[in-house]
Write an enzyme that holds these catalytic residues in place. Structure first.
Site, short mmCIF file in Angstrom:
data_model
loop_
_atom_site.label_atom_id
_atom_site.label_comp_id
_atom_site.label_asym_id
_atom_site.label_seq_id
_atom_site.Cartn_x
_atom_site.Cartn_y
_atom_site.Cartn_z
N ASP A 63 29.65 -3.05 -30.78
CA ASP A 63 28.96 -1.92 -30.15
C ASP A 63 30.03 -0.87 -29.89
O ASP A 63 30.94 -1.09 -29.09
CB ASP A 63 28.32 -2.39 -28.85
CG ASP A 63 27.60 -1.27 -28.10
OD1 ASP A 63 27.82 -0.08 -28.43
OD2 ASP A 63 26.83 -1.59 -27.16
N TYR A 114 21.70 15.38 -30.53
CA TYR A 114 22.25 14.91 -31.81
C TYR A 114 23.13 15.98 -32.45
O TYR A 114 24.22 15.69 -32.94
CB TYR A 114 21.08 14.54 -32.72
CG TYR A 114 21.49 13.96 -34.05
CD1 TYR A 114 22.03 12.69 -34.15
CD2 TYR A 114 21.31 14.69 -35.23
CE1 TYR A 114 22.38 12.14 -35.37
CE2 TYR A 114 21.66 14.15 -36.46
CZ TYR A 114 22.20 12.88 -36.53
OH TYR A 114 22.56 12.35 -37.74
#
Length: 262
Positions: free
Chosen positions: A77, A170
Site C-alpha cells: 500500500d 485527481y
C-alpha cells in the site's frame, strides 16, 4: 474508413538483464500491461499492489508464461511508508538489485469541488501524489546506494494539464506528479538516474469503468482522434521506451500518450 485498431508490438530485448518494480500492477490495467511488456523486453519484475488476491493471481499468470524466476510479487500500500520500504528492500533481495521503477499507483473518482469532502480530497492525494513521492524517494535512495544508476517512470495523466469537471482532486494530484517528476529529475541526475512520466488520456481497463460514468467515457472517447480509447499496453509501450536506452537523454519530461483533441 481506415481500421485504427492497434497492432501489438513484440519484444525487442530492450531491457535484458534489468530488474524492475511496478506498483499497482494487479489486474488488467496499465500496471499489469507494463509488467507484461517489461517481461517481454527481458526484464525481471517485482509486481506490487494493495490487493493481495489480485496480485497473487497476476504473479501466477505472469510466472506461468515467463517463468517463476522472472516474476515475484509483494503486497504494498503506497500510503504506508513501512510497506514501501519493504518493497524496495525486496527488489534487491529477490532479484539482486534495481534498475527500473514504474510508479503506477493512483486513485481517481468523480466529485464536484463544492461537495467534495476533506476525506475524498486527501485520499486521492495520498495515493496518487504522496504514494508516488514515497516510492520515488525509496527508489532514489536505492539507486544512490547502489551507484549503478537507474530509471523511474511515473504515471501522470493529461488531467494534470486539462480542466475537467469533477476531477479537481485527481487533476491536482497528477499535476503534482508532473512537478515531482521534474524536480526529482534535477536531483537524480547526480546519481545517474533518469526520471520521466507518461500522461495518458484515455486507456480503458475494468477499474476505470467502475469509477467513471458511461456518458463521460463516451464523451472522452469521442474526443480521441482515432475514435477509440488506448489499450493499456499502448501506454506500457511508451513506459518501456522511457525505461530503455532509447530515451537515454530524456529526463524530467512528461510524455503525453494521447490522440485527444480539444
Amino acid at each position: 474508413m481506415t481500421d485504427n485498431k492497434a497492432q501489438y508490438v513484440p519484444g525487442h530485448a530492450l531491457l535484458d538483464g534489468r530488474t524492475a518494480v511496478v506498483t499497482a500492477a494487479a489486474g488488467a490495467g496499465i500496471g499489469g500491461a507494463t509488467a507484461r511488456r517489461l517481461l517481454e523486453e527481458g526484464a525481471r519484475v517485482l509486481v506490487s499492489d494493495a490487493h493481495a488476491r489480485r496480485l497473487k493471481e497476476t504473479e501466477e499468470s505472469l510466472a506461468a508464461e515467463f517463468g517463476s524466476a522472472a516474476v515475484a510479487s509483494l503486497v504494498c500500500d503506497v500510503t504506508d511508508e513501512n510497506q514501501v520500504r519493504a518493497l524496495f528492500g525486496a527488489a534487491a533481495r529477490l532479484h539482486g538489485g534495481l534498475d527500473v521503477v514504474v510508479n503506477n499507483a493512483g486513485l481517481g473518482g468523480t466529485a464536484a469541488l463544492v461537495d467534495m469532502t476533506d476525506t475524498q480530497w486527501a485520499r486521492v492525494l495520498d495515493v496518487t501524489l504522496n504514494g508516488t513521492f514515497r516510492c520515488t524517494r525509496a527508489a532514489l535512495r536505492a539507486f544512490r546506494d547502489s551507484g549503478r544508476g537507474g530509471v523511474i517512470v511515473n504515471n501522470a495523466s493529461v488531467a494534470g494539464w486539462r480542466a475537467q469537471a469533477g476531477q479537481a482532486h485527481y487533476a491536482a494530484a497528477k499535476a503534482g506528479v508532473m512537478a515531482l517528476t521534474r524536480c526529482a529529475a534535477v536531483e537524480a541526475a547526480e546519481f545517474g538516474v533518469r526520471v520521466n512520466a507518461v500522461a495518458p488520456s484515455l486507456a480503458m481497463h475494468p477499474h476505470l469503468v467502475k469509477v467513471t460514468t458511461a456518458e463521460l467515457l463516451e464523451d472522452l472517447t469521442a474526443r480521441e482522434a482515432f475514435g477509440r480509447y488506448a489499450e493499456p499496453w499502448e501506454v506500457a509501450n511508451v513506459i518501456v521506451f522511457l525505461a530503455s536506452g532509447y530515451s537515454s537523454y530524456m529526463t524530467g519530461e512528461t510524455v503525453s500518450v494521447s490522440s485527444q483533441h480539444p
